[in-house]
Design an enzyme around this catalytic site. Structure first.
Site, short mmCIF file in Angstrom:
data_model
loop_
_atom_site.label_atom_id
_atom_site.label_comp_id
_atom_site.label_asym_id
_atom_site.label_seq_id
_atom_site.Cartn_x
_atom_site.Cartn_y
_atom_site.Cartn_z
N ASP A 55 0.82 -1.20 0.00
CA ASP A 55 0.00 0.00 0.00
C ASP A 55 0.86 1.26 0.00
O ASP A 55 2.07 1.21 0.20
CB ASP A 55 -0.91 0.01 1.23
CG ASP A 55 -2.02 -1.03 1.14
OD1 ASP A 55 -2.36 -1.43 0.02
OD2 ASP A 55 -2.54 -1.42 2.21
N TYR A 111 7.81 -9.87 6.76
CA TYR A 111 7.65 -8.42 6.91
C TYR A 111 8.19 -8.02 8.28
O TYR A 111 8.23 -8.82 9.22
CB TYR A 111 6.18 -8.02 6.83
CG TYR A 111 5.62 -7.96 5.42
CD1 TYR A 111 5.47 -6.73 4.77
CD2 TYR A 111 5.22 -9.11 4.76
CE1 TYR A 111 4.94 -6.66 3.49
CE2 TYR A 111 4.69 -9.05 3.48
CZ TYR A 111 4.55 -7.83 2.85
OH TYR A 111 4.03 -7.77 1.59
#
Length: 274
Positions: A55, A111
């Site tokens: 994003d 992540y």
């Protein structure tokens, strides 16, 4: 021939990684650079694809991009980087089979979320243990009513480490839902700040009987850190590209340390009445 690149980017000035008309995106910058460098002939035949969508504001150290080229000699990072802006770069490459799909063929992704604050790390770690394994993460995802899919995912690792006033949350899974990591971080900080008990996380992992919407943690703290395949492509590191990226970000890291220290001078500490 099909080439895969390992790329990194600082996501602050991007409207996400996936190409979008009229917006600055990572894929948009890459396609322009590949065309300007002569690496690809046109956008359509390049058939560019990535390992995953990030994003707006999210960063990456090891995003994987694949594309087709008739000029493999111009598909090396140092050539491509010469046409890229400072906030996106390639640092390794590999020749891959024509059917290689950087998203579908990935077996695990890692992540990291970085944050600061005063939290009870012990409680956060207790909550993180509940998240490990296979669960329905519907309460940790942005709902996609137009394209509903299974919300079951398997989290393989979730580590929380602290040092120098910074908290690092590392998470590894086979795949993720939209906003899943950032909502997990929100849940962990709610527990760590005492606003929710550890047991609340168990409720959140049982969406058939409990539903609660929580906001995702800010995008600027999230980085796509690593990805694995089986078999793994034979990556070739570009030492020239790596050296130039390192030089730039060592200077940037030092600059931001100074800015952080300077901003602390703006904080007004009121004296408590005696």
């Amino acid at each position: 021939m099909k080439i895969a690149l390992k790329i990194g980017y600082e996501g602050t000035e991007f409207s996400g990684s996936q190409i979008q008309p009229e917006l600055r995106t990572v894929e948009g910058e890459l396609l322009k650079a590949l065309k300007e460098a002569g690496t690809i002939d046109d956008f359509e035949s390049a058939d560019l694809s990535s390992a995953g969508r990030t994003d707006a504001g999210v960063h990456a150290f090891c995003q994987i991009i694949s594309f087709k080229t008739t000029n493999p000699g111009l598909a090396i990072p140092r050539v491509i980087n010469s046409k890229l802006p400072r906030d996106v770069w390639a640092w390794a490459y590999a020749e891959v089979p024509d059917d290689f799909d950087p998203r579908r063929h990935a077996v695990r992704r890692k992540y990291r979320y970085i944050l600061s604050g005063d939290y009870d790390i012990s409680k956060m770690r207790d909550a993180s243990k509940l998240i490990l394994g296979e669960h329905d993460f519907a309460n940790f995802a942005k709902k996609d009513k137009k394209n509903p899919k299974s919300t079951v995912r398997r989290v393989e690792k979730l580590d929380i480490r602290t040092g120098n006033g910074i908290i690092r949350i590392d998470i590894e899974a086979n795949a993720y839902l939209w906003n899943m990591i950032r909502k997990i971080v929100t849940a962990l900080t709610l527990v760590g700040s005492g606003l929710r008990p550890v047991e609340w996380v168990e409720q959140m992992l049982d969406p058939d009987n409990y539903e609660e919407g929580i906001e995702p943690a800010p995008a600027f703290g999230l980085i796509f850190l690593d990805i694995w395949y089986n078999p793994e492509p034979e990556w070739k590191m570009d030492s020239y590209a790596i050296r130039h990226v390192n030089e730039h970000y060592v200077k940037e890291a030092d600059r931001h340390k100074v800015i952080s220290a300077m901003m602390e001078q703006f904080i007004i500490h009121e004296k408590k009445p005696e």
